[in-house]
Motif scaffolding. Structure first.
Motif, PDB file in Angstrom:
ATOM      1  N   ILE A  16      -8.920  -0.590  -9.647  1.00 56.33           N
ATOM      2  CA  ILE A  16      -7.793   0.665  -9.551  1.00 56.33           C
ATOM      3  C   ILE A  16      -6.889   0.194 -10.603  1.00 56.33           C
ATOM      4  CG2 ILE A  16      -6.063   0.165  -7.629  1.00 56.33           C
ATOM      5  CD1 ILE A  16      -8.268   0.853  -5.945  1.00 56.33           C
ATOM      6  N   PRO A  17      -6.473   1.028 -11.258  1.00 56.08           N
ATOM      7  CA  PRO A  17      -5.628   0.777 -12.600  1.00 56.08           C
ATOM      8  C   PRO A  17      -3.848  -0.075 -12.007  1.00 56.08           C
ATOM      9  CG  PRO A  17      -5.837   3.286 -12.360  1.00 56.08           C
ATOM     10  CD  PRO A  17      -6.220   2.784 -11.177  1.00 56.08           C
ATOM     11  N   VAL A  18      -4.438  -1.142 -13.127  1.00 53.39           N
ATOM     12  CA  VAL A  18      -3.967  -2.295 -13.029  1.00 53.39           C
ATOM     13  C   VAL A  18      -1.920  -1.839 -12.674  1.00 53.39           C
ATOM     14  CG1 VAL A  18      -2.900  -2.987 -15.807  1.00 53.39           C
ATOM     15  CG2 VAL A  18      -3.419  -4.865 -13.946  1.00 53.39           C
ATOM     16  N   ASP A  19      -1.593  -0.802 -13.300  1.00 53.45           N
ATOM     17  CA  ASP A  19      -0.805  -0.777 -13.296  1.00 53.45           C
ATOM     18  C   ASP A  19       0.288   0.297 -11.743  1.00 53.45           C
ATOM     19  OD1 ASP A  19       0.217  -1.938 -15.513  1.00 53.45           O
ATOM     20  OD2 ASP A  19       0.007  -0.481 -16.554  1.00 53.45           O
ATOM     21  N   ALA A  20      -1.138   0.861 -11.449  1.00 54.26           N
ATOM     22  CA  ALA A  20      -0.609   1.218  -9.636  1.00 54.26           C
ATOM     23  C   ALA A  20      -0.052   0.294  -8.930  1.00 54.26           C
ATOM     24  CB  ALA A  20      -2.263   1.740  -9.816  1.00 54.26           C
ATOM     25  N   TYR A  21       0.444   1.254  -8.062  1.00 56.25           N
ATOM     26  CA  TYR A  21       1.014   0.540  -7.699  1.00 56.25           C
ATOM     27  C   TYR A  21       0.206   1.266  -5.622  1.00 56.25           C
ATOM     28  CZ  TYR A  21       5.466  -1.150  -9.276  1.00 56.25           C
ATOM     29  OH  TYR A  21       5.840  -1.457 -10.549  1.00 56.25           O
ATOM     30  N   PHE A  22      -0.640   2.206  -5.785  1.00 52.28           N
ATOM     31  CA  PHE A  22      -1.092   2.627  -5.204  1.00 52.28           C
ATOM     32  C   PHE A  22      -2.284   1.431  -4.580  1.00 52.28           C
ATOM     33  CE2 PHE A  22      -1.901   5.830  -7.731  1.00 52.28           C
ATOM     34  CZ  PHE A  22      -3.692   4.766  -8.680  1.00 52.28           C
ATOM     35  N   GLY A  23      -3.675   1.549  -3.489  1.00 52.91           N
ATOM     36  CA  GLY A  23      -4.777   0.559  -3.552  1.00 52.91           C
ATOM     37  C   GLY A  23      -5.525   1.262  -2.945  1.00 52.91           C
ATOM     38  N   VAL A  24      -6.831   0.689  -2.857  1.00 53.69           N
ATOM     39  CA  VAL A  24      -7.815   1.035  -3.097  1.00 53.69           C
ATOM     40  C   VAL A  24      -8.403   2.304  -1.640  1.00 53.69           C
ATOM     41  CG1 VAL A  24      -9.045  -0.427  -0.506  1.00 53.69           C
ATOM     42  CG2 VAL A  24     -10.324   0.285  -2.349  1.00 53.69           C
ATOM     43  N   TYR A  77      12.988  -3.126   1.348  1.00 57.89           N
ATOM     44  CA  TYR A  77      13.628  -3.295   0.261  1.00 57.89           C
ATOM     45  C   TYR A  77      12.636  -1.843  -0.640  1.00 57.89           C
ATOM     46  CZ  TYR A  77      13.148  -2.943  -5.249  1.00 57.89           C
ATOM     47  OH  TYR A  77      13.409  -3.249  -6.789  1.00 57.89           O
ATOM     48  N   ALA A  78      10.984  -2.209  -0.265  1.00 55.96           N
ATOM     49  CA  ALA A  78      10.426  -1.269  -0.498  1.00 55.96           C
ATOM     50  C   ALA A  78      10.899   0.236  -0.524  1.00 55.96           C
ATOM     51  CB  ALA A  78       8.702  -1.406  -0.674  1.00 55.96           C
ATOM     52  N   ALA A 113       3.410  -1.311  -0.033  1.00 56.17           N
ATOM     53  CA  ALA A 113       3.252  -2.990   0.652  1.00 56.17           C
ATOM     54  C   ALA A 113       3.455  -3.673  -1.376  1.00 56.17           C
ATOM     55  CB  ALA A 113       1.345  -3.348   0.771  1.00 56.17           C
ATOM     56  N   ASN A 114       2.932  -3.187  -1.841  1.00 57.32           N
ATOM     57  CA  ASN A 114       2.729  -3.665  -3.333  1.00 57.32           C
ATOM     58  C   ASN A 114       3.798  -3.791  -4.253  1.00 57.32           C
ATOM     59  OD1 ASN A 114       0.450  -3.845  -4.741  1.00 57.32           O
ATOM     60  ND2 ASN A 114      -0.661  -2.032  -4.261  1.00 57.32           N
ATOM     61  N   ILE A 115       5.069  -3.039  -4.306  1.00 55.29           N
ATOM     62  CA  ILE A 115       6.416  -3.058  -3.669  1.00 55.29           C
ATOM     63  C   ILE A 115       7.318  -4.289  -3.256  1.00 55.29           C
ATOM     64  CG2 ILE A 115       8.791  -1.776  -4.305  1.00 55.29           C
ATOM     65  CD1 ILE A 115       7.729   1.096  -4.583  1.00 55.29           C
ATOM     66  N   ALA A 116       6.479  -4.747  -2.737  1.00 52.88           N
ATOM     67  CA  ALA A 116       7.188  -5.368  -1.748  1.00 52.88           C
ATOM     68  C   ALA A 116       6.550  -6.336  -1.728  1.00 52.88           C
ATOM     69  CB  ALA A 116       6.929  -5.144  -0.237  1.00 52.88           C
ATOM     70  N   LEU A 117       5.440  -6.387  -2.832  1.00 50.89           N
ATOM     71  CA  LEU A 117       4.931  -8.229  -3.162  1.00 50.89           C
ATOM     72  C   LEU A 117       5.715  -8.602  -4.956  1.00 50.89           C
ATOM     73  CD1 LEU A 117       1.120  -7.429  -2.685  1.00 50.89           C
ATOM     74  CD2 LEU A 117       2.449  -9.018  -1.854  1.00 50.89           C
ATOM     75  N   GLU A 118       6.398  -7.142  -5.626  1.00 54.60           N
ATOM     76  CA  GLU A 118       6.207  -7.447  -6.524  1.00 54.60           C
ATOM     77  C   GLU A 118       8.118  -7.920  -6.172  1.00 54.60           C
ATOM     78  OE1 GLU A 118       6.678  -4.142  -9.482  1.00 54.60           O
ATOM     79  OE2 GLU A 118       5.364  -4.692  -9.946  1.00 54.60           O
ATOM     80  N   TYR A 119       8.325  -7.471  -4.992  1.00 55.98           N
ATOM     81  CA  TYR A 119      10.102  -8.167  -4.951  1.00 55.98           C
ATOM     82  C   TYR A 119       9.848  -9.689  -4.173  1.00 55.98           C
ATOM     83  CZ  TYR A 119      13.954  -9.099  -1.908  1.00 55.98           C
ATOM     84  OH  TYR A 119      14.959  -9.267  -1.008  1.00 55.98           O
ATOM     85  N   LEU A 120       9.128 -10.406  -3.792  1.00 57.00           N
ATOM     86  CA  LEU A 120       8.058 -11.837  -3.517  1.00 57.00           C
ATOM     87  C   LEU A 120       7.735 -11.964  -4.513  1.00 57.00           C
ATOM     88  CD1 LEU A 120       6.761 -10.610   0.018  1.00 57.00           C
ATOM     89  CD2 LEU A 120       8.728 -11.580  -0.280  1.00 57.00           C
ATOM     90  N   LYS A 124       0.178  -7.729  -7.972  1.00 53.06           N
ATOM     91  CA  LYS A 124       0.060  -6.030  -6.924  1.00 53.06           C
ATOM     92  C   LYS A 124      -1.350  -6.627  -6.273  1.00 53.06           C
ATOM     93  CE  LYS A 124       2.539  -2.737  -9.509  1.00 53.06           C
ATOM     94  NZ  LYS A 124       2.508  -3.651 -11.197  1.00 53.06           N
ATOM     95  N   GLY A 125      -1.537  -6.162  -5.163  1.00 58.06           N
ATOM     96  CA  GLY A 125      -2.934  -6.847  -4.472  1.00 58.06           C
ATOM     97  C   GLY A 125      -3.196  -7.693  -4.319  1.00 58.06           C
ATOM     98  N   ASP A 126      -1.664  -8.576  -4.144  1.00 61.43           N
ATOM     99  CA  ASP A 126      -2.245  -9.953  -3.556  1.00 61.43           C
ATOM    100  C   ASP A 126      -1.421  -9.863  -1.824  1.00 61.43           C
ATOM    101  OD1 ASP A 126      -2.723 -12.471  -2.792  1.00 61.43           O
ATOM    102  OD2 ASP A 126      -1.384 -13.205  -4.633  1.00 61.43           O
ATOM    103  N   TYR A 127      -2.840  -8.831  -1.318  1.00 59.74           N
ATOM    104  CA  TYR A 127      -1.957  -8.785  -0.327  1.00 59.74           C
ATOM    105  C   TYR A 127      -1.797  -9.697   1.386  1.00 59.74           C
ATOM    106  CZ  TYR A 127      -2.687  -4.023  -1.654  1.00 59.74           C
ATOM    107  OH  TYR A 127      -3.005  -2.643  -2.455  1.00 59.74           O
ATOM    108  N   GLN A 128      -2.497 -10.071   0.928  1.00 58.54           N
ATOM    109  CA  GLN A 128      -2.105 -11.662   1.961  1.00 58.54           C
ATOM    110  C   GLN A 128      -0.680 -11.988   2.510  1.00 58.54           C
ATOM    111  OE1 GLN A 128      -3.199 -15.866   0.590  1.00 58.54           O
ATOM    112  NE2 GLN A 128      -3.499 -15.070  -1.114  1.00 58.54           N
TER     113      GLN A 128
END
Length: 465
Positions: A16-24, A77-78, A113-120, A124-128
């Motif tokens: 997945i492009p590293v800057d992408a907010y979408f996933g697999v 937030y996301a 989810a990835n916008i939320a992860l940045e907020y936290l 990106k991709g650290d879905y736990q």
């Protein structure tokens, strides 16, 4: 070289492009569906509606105690970021796709989810810490989230269509007032009928659009019945009691619209009748709009060998070989849009019929067809108003001469000399080229005073004693 992160799903790993907010799962949709070149990103109303649905679900899940506060705040937030119109470029999937909308739902889940992860403060991709499935999609399925978001998106897009349609109605209404005293001949079956005013003709056009505004407004209200809480097939599996109604009330509050929960979620999950009804309304509008454009083209035909009752605003040279030719290009393009919308409605009809058992997997083509129809109609209606209707000029003197020379005015003599005598006069006028007026006097059927009164065009514009 582009940098990548690795994500995995049921089928394995993907870069997945590293800057992408979408996933697999979004990446799989990008790889699988290269069909129309129309992306979800081109329909921001749909993206915002997906965010509304996800926010309503998160609010309900938090209030019911099954979503912790930190993740809830991050998801909120996301969702608000998407509702503000940000990150639309992160929805690159094709509008035509298999999977009953799963790719759309997961695209939204992954981006949120990835916008939320940045907020936290996570990667990106650290879905736990915030999972597209376990948190963003909590208490949901594609089969309730996707059609609910689609209905909300169509309802919002419909507001733009109605605004354009209302302005077109007022433009025709203004022309009706402008042409109030312009006498002309009416026609049936393309033959001379009886006199009317150009104002009456344009008032008929305006009332048509007024009625379409009312009709489309009514059908759009059915789009506010949603099936959130149905989950997979309408039984509510994996949602807890009270979620369905609470989630729906949250969505109603977010949108400030009378959104309501469907009476039966099993029925609602497989039913697409609200889409069918709304699409049919767009088809009805298109039929009437195209008919009126046909009339405008006929009335403006000429300038020397046609009706030439109207002058449409000249927009471009009309021929690469015939000097001086100017074509009615604006009504022509609107006609073509109407044909496209009518075709889209047939697509919606087939897609709705193709539903099987507890789900209709053809909803993506329903979504694409109706959204395309709304966009095209909104643009076409705006173009017709600004580039054509507002600049129409009546060929007043020509219209008056047509009335005076018409055989059709003999209809007004029926109550006074009878149908048989009127027919004889009409036939003789047609064969000799003489006027109805002269022939009536010659045959001593009426006095000149009475004939002048009867054939005064103003006395033939409505009921008259």
């Amino acid at each position: 070289m582009q940098a990548y992160r690795v994500e995995s799903d049921l089928l394995g790993e993907l870069n997945i492009p590293v800057d992408a907010y979408f996933g697999v799962q979004t990446q799989r949709a990008i790889n699988n569906f290269k069909i129309s070149n129309h992306q979800l990103a081109h329909y921001p109303e749909f993206i915002k509606a997906l965010a509304v649905v996800k926010l309503g679900a998160a609010q309900a899940n938090f209030e019911l105690g099954i979503l912790n506060e930190d993740i809830y705040k991050a998801i909120s937030y996301a969702c608000n970021e998407l509702m503000e119109g940000r990150f639309t470029d992160q929805f690159p999937i094709d509008m035509i796709q298999g999977g009953a909308g799963t790719s759309v739902n997961m695209n939204a889940n992954e981006v949120i989810a990835n916008i939320a992860l940045e907020y936290l403060g996570k990667e990106k991709g650290d879905y736990q810490y915030c999972s597209p499935n376990d948190h963003v999609n909590l208490s949901q399925s594609t089969n309730d989230a996707y059609p609910s978001a689609l209905k909300l998106a169509l309802f919002e897009m419909n507001k733009q269509l109605l605004a354009a349609l209302e302005k077109l109605y007022f433009a025709f209404d203004k022309k009706a007032a402008e042409f109030e005293n312009v006498i002309k001949m009416g026609r049936t079956q393309l033959q001379d009928a009886v006199p009317m005013t150009l104002g009456q003709e344009f008032e008929g056009f305006s009332i048509t659009f007024k009625k379409e505004i009312q009709s489309i407004t009514r059908s759009a209200l059915n789009l506010l019945e949603i099936n959130m809480g149905a989950t997979a097939i309408g039984t509510g599996l994996n949602a807890i009691p009270d979620y369905a109604q609470l989630c729906t009330s949250k969505i109603a509050a977010i949108t400030n619209e009378p959104v309501k929960l469907a009476e039966n979620l099993v029925e609602a999950t497989s039913d697409t009748s609200a889409f069918v009804e709304y699409s049919s309304g767009l088809k009805r509008l298109s039929i009437k709009l195209s008919k009126i454009c046909n009339d405008l083209r006929l009335l403006a035909s000429g300038p020397r060998t046609g009706l030439f009752e109207l002058k449409l605003p000249p927009k471009q040279p009309g021929s690469s070989i015939m000097p001086g030719k100017v074509n009615p290009v604006i009504p022509e393009v609107v006609n073509q849009v109407c044909f496209k919308v009518i075709g889209n409605d047939l697509t919606v009809t087939f897609a709705a019929e193709a539903g099987q058992l507890q789900l209709n997997v053809m909803e993506p083509i329903i979504a694409f067809s109706i959204m395309e129809s709304i966009q095209y109609l909104t643009n076409a209606i705006r173009t017709l108003r600004t580039e054509c209707v507002e600049g129409i000029i009546a060929n007043t003197e020509h219209l008056r001469q047509e009335v005076q020379n018409s055989i059709g005015i003999v209809t007004a003599l029926n109550p006074h000399i009878g149908y048989k005598a009127s027919t004889k006069i009409a036939k003789e006028a047609l064969e000799t080229g003489r006027s109805v007026y002269d022939l009536v006097l010659e045959h001593q059927l009426l006095t000149e005073e009475k004939l002048n009164e009867i054939l005064d065009p103003k006395n033939m514009l409505g009921p008259h004693i």
